[in-house]
Design a protein around this motif. Sequence first.
Motif, PDB file in Angstrom:
ATOM      1  N   ALA A   1    -101.889 -21.624  40.402  1.00 33.31           N
ATOM      2  CA  ALA A   1    -103.020 -21.346  41.295  1.00 33.31           C
ATOM      3  C   ALA A   1    -102.768 -21.922  42.687  1.00 33.31           C
ATOM      4  O   ALA A   1    -103.035 -21.266  43.702  1.00 33.31           O
ATOM      5  CB  ALA A   1    -104.307 -21.907  40.701  1.00 33.31           C
ATOM      6  N   ALA A   2    -102.245 -23.147  42.752  1.00 36.59           N
ATOM      7  CA  ALA A   2    -101.955 -23.775  44.050  1.00 36.59           C
ATOM      8  C   ALA A   2    -100.858 -23.021  44.785  1.00 36.59           C
ATOM      9  O   ALA A   2    -100.933 -22.828  46.004  1.00 36.59           O
ATOM     10  CB  ALA A   2    -101.561 -25.239  43.855  1.00 36.59           C
TER      11      ALA A   2
ATOM     12  N   ASP B   1    -102.339 -19.973  46.211  1.00 35.08           N
ATOM     13  CA  ASP B   1    -103.207 -20.316  47.349  1.00 35.08           C
ATOM     14  C   ASP B   1    -102.439 -20.452  48.660  1.00 35.08           C
ATOM     15  O   ASP B   1    -102.988 -20.189  49.726  1.00 35.08           O
ATOM     16  CB  ASP B   1    -103.970 -21.621  47.090  1.00 35.08           C
ATOM     17  CG  ASP B   1    -105.077 -21.461  46.063  1.00 35.08           C
ATOM     18  OD1 ASP B   1    -105.427 -20.311  45.723  1.00 35.08           O
ATOM     19  OD2 ASP B   1    -105.585 -22.504  45.597  1.00 35.08           O
TER      20      ASP B   1
ATOM     21  N   THR C   1     -97.409 -31.566  40.697  1.00 33.08           N
ATOM     22  CA  THR C   1     -98.852 -31.388  40.875  1.00 33.08           C
ATOM     23  C   THR C   1     -99.162 -30.304  41.904  1.00 33.08           C
ATOM     24  O   THR C   1     -98.339 -29.988  42.766  1.00 33.08           O
ATOM     25  CB  THR C   1     -99.538 -32.689  41.351  1.00 33.08           C
ATOM     26  OG1 THR C   1     -99.040 -33.019  42.639  1.00 33.08           O
ATOM     27  CG2 THR C   1     -99.316 -33.838  40.372  1.00 33.08           C
ATOM     28  N   PRO C   2    -100.388 -29.767  41.834  1.00 30.35           N
ATOM     29  CA  PRO C   2    -100.800 -28.768  42.824  1.00 30.35           C
ATOM     30  C   PRO C   2    -100.729 -29.289  44.262  1.00 30.35           C
ATOM     31  O   PRO C   2    -100.411 -28.521  45.179  1.00 30.35           O
ATOM     32  CB  PRO C   2    -102.250 -28.450  42.418  1.00 30.35           C
ATOM     33  CG  PRO C   2    -102.299 -28.737  40.958  1.00 30.35           C
ATOM     34  CD  PRO C   2    -101.388 -29.921  40.760  1.00 30.35           C
TER      35      PRO C   2
ATOM     36  N   ALA D   1    -100.765 -23.769  34.832  1.00 29.69           N
ATOM     37  CA  ALA D   1    -101.853 -22.916  35.332  1.00 29.69           C
ATOM     38  C   ALA D   1    -102.364 -23.437  36.673  1.00 29.69           C
ATOM     39  O   ALA D   1    -102.561 -22.667  37.619  1.00 29.69           O
ATOM     40  CB  ALA D   1    -102.989 -22.847  34.312  1.00 29.69           C
ATOM     41  N   LYS D   2    -102.555 -24.746  36.782  1.00 34.66           N
ATOM     42  CA  LYS D   2    -103.015 -25.323  38.053  1.00 34.66           C
ATOM     43  C   LYS D   2    -101.938 -25.215  39.127  1.00 34.66           C
ATOM     44  O   LYS D   2    -102.233 -24.955  40.287  1.00 34.66           O
ATOM     45  CB  LYS D   2    -103.440 -26.780  37.867  1.00 34.66           C
ATOM     46  CG  LYS D   2    -104.764 -26.928  37.154  1.00 34.66           C
ATOM     47  CD  LYS D   2    -105.199 -28.369  37.066  1.00 34.66           C
ATOM     48  CE  LYS D   2    -106.530 -28.473  36.337  1.00 34.66           C
ATOM     49  NZ  LYS D   2    -106.929 -29.870  36.134  1.00 34.66           N
TER      50      LYS D   2
ATOM     51  N   ASP E   1     -98.890 -28.923  33.906  1.00 30.09           N
ATOM     52  CA  ASP E   1    -100.070 -28.067  34.028  1.00 30.09           C
ATOM     53  C   ASP E   1     -99.725 -26.840  34.860  1.00 30.09           C
ATOM     54  O   ASP E   1    -100.057 -26.735  36.042  1.00 30.09           O
ATOM     55  CB  ASP E   1    -101.244 -28.838  34.635  1.00 30.09           C
ATOM     56  CG  ASP E   1    -102.564 -28.101  34.450  1.00 30.09           C
ATOM     57  OD1 ASP E   1    -102.533 -26.863  34.237  1.00 30.09           O
ATOM     58  OD2 ASP E   1    -103.618 -28.755  34.522  1.00 30.09           O
TER      59      ASP E   1
END
Length: 191
Positions: A67-68, A71, A39-40, A63-64, A61
Amino acid sequence: MRIGVLSDTHDRAEVIADAIRLLQEQHVELILHCGDIETPETARLFKPVPTHFVFGNWDKDRAKLAAAIKDVGGTHYDSFGAIELAGKRLAWVHSHERHQLRQLEHSDFFDYLFYGHTHVREQHRTGRTLVANPGALFRANPKTCIVVDVLTGEIKPIIVPVAAKPAPASPADTGSASEADAIPTIPQTDH
């Protein structure tokens, strides 16, 4: 140059935080994650140390996750990552795609190849390539990661201690035993 390598973190935040702290105590300059992040929120735990991730079979997931990872200043790859550090070629995969691991191992191109998925720490050499699995931080006993000195080839296993969960207090410990808590007696019957 010292790097940390870990795998199969599977959202175990407390163990991950401990592993990152232990790797920082070893003065690693970056971490390679061999997949199964999940998970992110888990990816965000790596903010203190520059980390390069590959995705594993439980990283649904992407893509998520990507992104994380971005970040927190990390770098993500799909199923295969490769970088050059201190003149050495490093690659890492999750290894759920077994043909990919075998192909990289026998390419005689990389100085180091790291992989996860099996949750079992091991290392061996194939030709010029030092192949190592850091173990896992989930469903492994002990929970391990590794520190690699890229210049010397020294690999140091790090055991990540698991905090023991306190056992529930027994009535004897609390001093509140009642007759209901006493060991029951089995009535005697005449035959």
